[in-house]
Enzyme design. Structure first.
Site, PDB file in Angstrom:
ATOM      1  N   ASP A   6       9.002  -2.277 -18.842  1.00  0.00           N
ATOM      2  CA  ASP A   6       8.000  -3.171 -18.263  1.00  0.00           C
ATOM      3  C   ASP A   6       6.641  -2.458 -18.277  1.00  0.00           C
ATOM      4  OD1 ASP A   6       8.286  -5.717 -15.937  1.00  0.00           O
ATOM      5  OD2 ASP A   6       6.405  -4.618 -16.166  1.00  0.00           O
ATOM      6  N   ASN A  65      13.919 -13.788 -11.919  1.00  0.00           N
ATOM      7  CA  ASN A  65      13.106 -14.813 -11.261  1.00  0.00           C
ATOM      8  C   ASN A  65      13.116 -16.123 -12.054  1.00  0.00           C
ATOM      9  OD1 ASN A  65      12.302 -12.828  -9.362  1.00  0.00           O
ATOM     10  ND2 ASN A  65      10.685 -12.130 -10.735  1.00  0.00           N
ATOM     11  N   GLN A  84       8.364 -15.946 -10.993  1.00  0.00           N
ATOM     12  CA  GLN A  84       8.426 -15.862 -12.467  1.00  0.00           C
ATOM     13  C   GLN A  84       7.032 -16.051 -13.049  1.00  0.00           C
ATOM     14  OE1 GLN A  84      10.921 -18.787 -14.483  1.00  0.00           O
ATOM     15  NE2 GLN A  84      11.082 -17.496 -16.290  1.00  0.00           N
ATOM     16  N   HIS A 111      14.494 -13.442 -18.565  1.00  0.00           N
ATOM     17  CA  HIS A 111      14.611 -11.979 -18.666  1.00  0.00           C
ATOM     18  C   HIS A 111      15.244 -11.423 -17.403  1.00  0.00           C
ATOM     19  CE1 HIS A 111      10.641 -12.980 -17.042  1.00  0.00           C
ATOM     20  NE2 HIS A 111      10.739 -11.899 -16.308  1.00  0.00           N
ATOM     21  N   HIS A 137      15.319  -8.065 -14.932  1.00  0.00           N
ATOM     22  CA  HIS A 137      14.661  -6.813 -14.551  1.00  0.00           C
ATOM     23  C   HIS A 137      15.720  -5.817 -14.099  1.00  0.00           C
ATOM     24  CE1 HIS A 137      10.440  -8.398 -13.904  1.00  0.00           C
ATOM     25  NE2 HIS A 137      11.105  -9.528 -13.794  1.00  0.00           N
TER      26      HIS A 137
HETATM   27  P1  AMP Z   1       8.542 -12.108 -14.029  1.00  0.00           P
HETATM   28  O1  AMP Z   1       7.468 -12.033 -12.955  1.00  0.00           O
HETATM   29  O2  AMP Z   1       9.922 -12.057 -13.507  1.00  0.00           O
HETATM   30  O3  AMP Z   1       8.289 -13.283 -14.951  1.00  0.00           O
HETATM   31  O4  AMP Z   1       8.377 -10.769 -14.866  1.00  0.00           O
HETATM   32  C1  AMP Z   1       7.450 -10.594 -15.877  1.00  0.00           C
HETATM   33  C2  AMP Z   1       7.352  -9.102 -16.090  1.00  0.00           C
HETATM   34  O5  AMP Z   1       6.871  -8.886 -17.400  1.00  0.00           O
HETATM   35  C3  AMP Z   1       6.395  -8.379 -15.138  1.00  0.00           C
HETATM   36  O6  AMP Z   1       7.100  -7.351 -14.460  1.00  0.00           O
HETATM   37  C4  AMP Z   1       5.309  -7.822 -16.071  1.00  0.00           C
HETATM   38  O7  AMP Z   1       4.869  -6.553 -15.661  1.00  0.00           O
HETATM   39  C5  AMP Z   1       6.032  -7.772 -17.395  1.00  0.00           C
HETATM   40  N1  AMP Z   1       5.214  -7.912 -18.588  1.00  0.00           N
HETATM   41  C6  AMP Z   1       4.282  -8.850 -18.837  1.00  0.00           C
HETATM   42  N2  AMP Z   1       3.781  -8.691 -20.077  1.00  0.00           N
HETATM   43  C7  AMP Z   1       4.430  -7.630 -20.620  1.00  0.00           C
HETATM   44  C8  AMP Z   1       4.365  -6.965 -21.882  1.00  0.00           C
HETATM   45  N3  AMP Z   1       3.525  -7.359 -22.841  1.00  0.00           N
HETATM   46  N4  AMP Z   1       5.187  -5.909 -22.088  1.00  0.00           N
HETATM   47  C9  AMP Z   1       6.044  -5.493 -21.125  1.00  0.00           C
HETATM   48  N5  AMP Z   1       6.147  -6.081 -19.921  1.00  0.00           N
HETATM   49  C10 AMP Z   1       5.343  -7.129 -19.665  1.00  0.00           C
END
Ligand code: AMP
Ligand code: ZN
Length: 136
Positions: free
Chosen positions: A32, A88, A95, A101, A103
């Protein structure tokens, strides 16, 4: 959102560089970019589905197997003291990227992170009403 505009589709396909920890035909596992703790990892299916509701059963099963494998790897390599598995669905649930995805958040004693909710204290009757609402 259209698949063509989905950042996790592009990352999973290797069109956008990422800190890849593992890849196979179905999944890419990446670090992440905004980690909650050291080693915060995301499991991305290569096939686009927005959330858990839409996820094919077979992908769901394989994702959980991979989560276990990655959890053991993180434990082994980073010596974390625990790990949160978080997923999420929907903006209200936190989300931010509409591509399913998982985590994996390694936890370390004293890391100061909070991935918790505030418990409420419903009566037995209130709990029973909820049980009925879900099951009847
Ligand atoms: P969610 O809030 O469950 O949708 O999680 C999205 C996650 O994606 C967050 O923890 C962000 O930090 C992560 N994220 C967003 N863009 C990227 C990216 N380009 N590469 C890696 N992680 C990312
Ligand atoms: Zn996508």
């Amino acid at each position: 959102m259209k698949k063509e505009d989905c950042i996790f589709c592009k990352i999973a396909a290797g069109e956008i560089p990422s800190g890849t920890l593992y890849e196979d035909e179905q999944f890419r596992v990446i670090l992440d970019l905004g980690p909650a703790t050291k080693g915060h990892t995301l499991i991305l299916p290569k096939e686009h589905t927005a959330n858990l509701y839409e996820l094919p059963d077979e992908t769901a099963a394989e994702a959980m197997k991979l989560a276990k494998k990655m959890a053991l790897l993180l434990k082994d390599k980073l010596h974390c003291d625990g790990l949160n598995l978080v997923q999420n669905n929907g903006e209200v649930a936190g989300q931010t990227v509409s591509h399913f995805h998982l985590h994996l958040i390694p936890r370390y004693k004293g890391d100061g992170q909070k991935i918790n909710w505030v418990p409420s204290e419903p009566s037995r009757e209130e709990l029973e009403a909820v049980r009925k609402e879900i099951t009847e």
